[in-house]
Design a protein around this motif. Structure first.
Motif, PDB file in Angstrom:
ATOM      1  N   HIS A 170       0.820  -1.213   0.000  1.00 53.54           N
ATOM      2  CA  HIS A 170       0.000   0.000   0.000  1.00 53.54           C
ATOM      3  C   HIS A 170       0.856   1.266   0.000  1.00 53.54           C
ATOM      4  O   HIS A 170       0.402   2.320  -0.427  1.00 53.54           O
ATOM      5  N   ARG A 171       2.088   1.143   0.482  1.00 52.53           N
ATOM      6  CA  ARG A 171       2.924   2.340   0.634  1.00 52.53           C
ATOM      7  C   ARG A 171       3.953   2.514  -0.479  1.00 52.53           C
ATOM      8  O   ARG A 171       4.343   3.637  -0.812  1.00 52.53           O
ATOM      9  N   ILE A 172       4.419   1.411  -1.046  1.00 54.62           N
ATOM     10  CA  ILE A 172       5.589   1.468  -1.910  1.00 54.62           C
ATOM     11  C   ILE A 172       5.353   2.244  -3.198  1.00 54.62           C
ATOM     12  O   ILE A 172       6.255   2.943  -3.690  1.00 54.62           O
ATOM     13  N   THR A 173       4.156   2.155  -3.775  1.00 45.47           N
ATOM     14  CA  THR A 173       3.905   2.797  -5.072  1.00 45.47           C
ATOM     15  C   THR A 173       4.129   4.300  -5.002  1.00 45.47           C
ATOM     16  O   THR A 173       4.885   4.871  -5.797  1.00 45.47           O
ATOM     17  N   TRP A 174       3.464   4.943  -4.039  1.00 45.35           N
ATOM     18  CA  TRP A 174       3.606   6.393  -3.929  1.00 45.35           C
ATOM     19  C   TRP A 174       5.015   6.793  -3.510  1.00 45.35           C
ATOM     20  O   TRP A 174       5.530   7.829  -3.943  1.00 45.35           O
ATOM     21  N   LEU A 175       5.650   5.974  -2.670  1.00 45.17           N
ATOM     22  CA  LEU A 175       7.032   6.292  -2.277  1.00 45.17           C
ATOM     23  C   LEU A 175       7.957   6.261  -3.490  1.00 45.17           C
ATOM     24  O   LEU A 175       8.860   7.101  -3.619  1.00 45.17           O
ATOM     25  N   SER A 177      10.287  11.485  -8.551  1.00 40.60           N
ATOM     26  CA  SER A 177      10.015  12.895  -8.847  1.00 40.60           C
ATOM     27  C   SER A 177      10.992  13.815  -8.123  1.00 40.60           C
ATOM     28  O   SER A 177      11.254  14.935  -8.570  1.00 40.60           O
ATOM     29  N   ALA A 178      11.546  13.336  -7.001  1.00 43.08           N
ATOM     30  CA  ALA A 178      12.517  14.153  -6.257  1.00 43.08           C
ATOM     31  C   ALA A 178      13.830  14.310  -7.016  1.00 43.08           C
ATOM     32  O   ALA A 178      14.644  15.176  -6.659  1.00 43.08           O
ATOM     33  N   THR A 179      14.042  13.495  -8.047  1.00 42.43           N
ATOM     34  CA  THR A 179      15.270  13.657  -8.835  1.00 42.43           C
ATOM     35  C   THR A 179      15.286  15.007  -9.562  1.00 42.43           C
ATOM     36  O   THR A 179      16.358  15.524  -9.886  1.00 42.43           O
ATOM     37  N   PHE A 180      14.098  15.571  -9.801  1.00 46.15           N
ATOM     38  CA  PHE A 180      14.053  16.905 -10.406  1.00 46.15           C
ATOM     39  C   PHE A 180      14.719  17.928  -9.489  1.00 46.15           C
ATOM     40  O   PHE A 180      15.397  18.852  -9.949  1.00 46.15           O
ATOM     41  N   THR A 181      14.516  17.747  -8.183  1.00 50.47           N
ATOM     42  CA  THR A 181      15.157  18.646  -7.211  1.00 50.47           C
ATOM     43  C   THR A 181      16.672  18.525  -7.303  1.00 50.47           C
ATOM     44  O   THR A 181      17.396  19.525  -7.303  1.00 50.47           O
ATOM     45  N   GLY A 182      17.147  17.284  -7.409  1.00 48.02           N
ATOM     46  CA  GLY A 182      18.588  17.072  -7.540  1.00 48.02           C
ATOM     47  C   GLY A 182      19.146  17.680  -8.808  1.00 48.02           C
ATOM     48  O   GLY A 182      20.248  18.255  -8.818  1.00 48.02           O
ATOM     49  N   ILE A 189       2.538  17.836  -2.689  1.00 49.40           N
ATOM     50  CA  ILE A 189       2.718  19.293  -2.659  1.00 49.40           C
ATOM     51  C   ILE A 189       4.157  19.635  -2.301  1.00 49.40           C
ATOM     52  O   ILE A 189       4.779  20.517  -2.908  1.00 49.40           O
ATOM     53  N   THR A 190       4.722  18.932  -1.319  1.00 45.88           N
ATOM     54  CA  THR A 190       6.104  19.193  -0.882  1.00 45.88           C
ATOM     55  C   THR A 190       7.083  18.964  -2.021  1.00 45.88           C
ATOM     56  O   THR A 190       8.020  19.750  -2.227  1.00 45.88           O
ATOM     57  N   THR A 191       6.879  17.898  -2.777  1.00 44.13           N
ATOM     58  CA  THR A 191       7.774  17.601  -3.900  1.00 44.13           C
ATOM     59  C   THR A 191       7.728  18.707  -4.948  1.00 44.13           C
ATOM     60  O   THR A 191       8.770  19.144  -5.462  1.00 44.13           O
TER      61      THR A 191
END
Length: 444
Positions: free
Chosen positions: A277-282, A288-293, A422-424
């Motif tokens: 239930h958790r892994i997909t969104w994680l 998507s956080a790679t855009f920040t990098g 939203i944070t991402t």
């Protein structure tokens, strides 16, 4: 109480056990069963009166319901189904595996079997799937005296008699009246003279969340459910709506926490299921956080020139994420309660601009004093950080306020536009603003 009952069972005093449990509320008995050894539970269940056993059965967990159905005889199954309110029977069968459903259906009469199959075919989370067929129906030609006599004769088997539904010969809904109005009216009065014809009703395929909003809006205890020809097919009662509200709120909280919704209790769900239930969104959020990098890599020269800028990145990202989460939480809740509609997007935008400017000014002022006077950073560095902070807060609150409305407009659940997502988004925006302003102000 639990220890005393168990001691009586060990001593074989089943008559005393039966008498003591029969005086308890069915909800308390169900709670007692949840804490009891299954074999002892089965012994007690079998010695309960049929009506109490059915009431307890409707409140225990699906795991215990499944165990009991698998363990008892066909006659006992038939007694339970006969005593259960119809909507409770449907709720139970919807959660059971096919072999259990088949066993139950084999022990019901043909009419009940057809009704159960009809209800099980309604879309999940629709009015048809949560309604009951146990309601009081009257004819408009009846007198109050005839109506009350009819209620006395048939009301014992109904889930509620508070509201009575007036139908024509083809079972089309013509009006409603309350038991209170019937009792207070003269016996000779005809039903058509006291019934309300402006009836609020729902269709069998309406979503349960919309029905819950109607219950809240009109303070209903029950609501009629009709088909496309306005024939009354059932009613939804407040006890089912309370379950719906709990279910929908739980689902929203899980989505807001970036998890797939699950109806099972936390402690009764195995680790593999929780992980799935958790892994997909994680994974989505991690990728998507790679855009920040990539943004940080793009402005690597800026960081190398003014190294101190790197120390303020966590503060900017965290503040932006928190600001966006505040707005999204309020708007998502407003959408769920019907306080905000998609047509209110401009109002929400203007409201968030006002709030974000006020919040941004306060946060920026406090940070400028901290960075320039206490941390002794250069003036241009302090200005860069504070200007970035102001625009980050403004944009974060606008994004947090508007994205849930956009999701609703696109027929998506607004809850997915919550904190983690939203944070991402805000992190990427904050870094872009930060390095762009640094490049401009510091002349790098």
């Amino acid at each position: 109480m639990k220890e005393m009952i168990l001691n009586l069972i060990e001593q074989g005093k089943y008559a005393e056990v039966r008498n003591k449990i029969a005086d308890m509320n069915v909800v308390d008995i169900a709670q007692l069963f949840e804490e009891m050894d299954k074999q002892k539970l089965l012994v007690i269940f079998r010695i309960l009166p049929k009506d109490i056993a059915a009431g307890v059965f409707s409140y225990i967990s699906y795991e215990l319901q499944k165990y009991i159905i698998e363990s008892i005889t066909d006659i006992e199954i038939r007694n339970i189904i006969d005593e259960l309110f119809f909507d409770d029977a449907i709720d139970f069968l919807e959660e059971m595996p096919s072999n259990i459903v088949k066993k139950v259906l084999e022990n019901t009469d043909e009419t009940t079997r057809k009704l159960i199959n009809q209800f099980l075919n309604y879309p999940e989370n629709s009015a048809g799937s949560i309604m009951t067929i146990e309601y009081v129906d009257l004819k408009k030609e009846m007198t109050v005296k005839q109506a009350l006599q009819h209620i006395k004769e048939t009301g014992i088997d109904k889930e509620t008699i508070d509201t009575c539904y007036i139908l024509d010969d083809s079972r089309k809904l013509e009006g409603v009246t309350s038991i209170r109005k019937l009792i207070l009216s003269d016996e000779s009065v005809v039903i058509k003279d006291i019934m309300e014809t402006d009836v609020i009703y729902v269709n069998t395929h309406d979503h349960q969340e919309e029905i819950a909003l109607l219950f809240k809006k009109y303070d209903f205890l029950s609501m009629p459910v009709v088909d496309n020809e306005r024939r009354l097919v059932g009613i939804v009662t407040i006890d089912d709506i309370i379950d719906v509200i709990e279910q929908e709120n739980t689902e929203d909280f899980q989505k807001m926490a970036a998890m797939e919704p699950s109806e099972k209790e936390y402690l009764k769900t195995n680790a593999l299921a929780l992980a799935k239930h958790r892994i997909t969104w994680l994974l989505v959020l991690m990728i998507s956080a790679t855009f920040t990098g990539n943004i940080i890599k793009k402005f690597d020269e800026v960081l190398q020139t003014v190294v101190v800028l790197a120390s303020f990145i966590p503060m900017l990202m965290d503040t932006g994420g928190n600001a966006g989460s505040q707005s999204s939480a309020l708007v998502i809740r407003g959408l769920a309660l019907g306080e905000i509609r998609t047509r209110d997007a401009l109002k929400v935008l203007w409201k968030e601009i006002q709030v974000s400017c006020l919040v941004g000014i306060v946060l920026t002022s406090v940070n400028f004093v901290r960075i320039y006077f206490f941390e002794k950073a250069e003036l241009l560095v302090a200005v860069t950080v504070c200007v970035t902070l102001f625009f980050t807060v403004v944009l974060a609150k606008i994004i947090g306020g508007i994205l849930p409305i956009m999701a609703k407009k696109l027929k998506l659940d607004p809850a997915i536009m919550a904190g983690p997502l939203i944070t991402t988004v805000v992190d990427a925006v904050a870094l872009t603003i930060y390095f762009s302003i640094a490049t401009w102000l510091l002349g790098i």
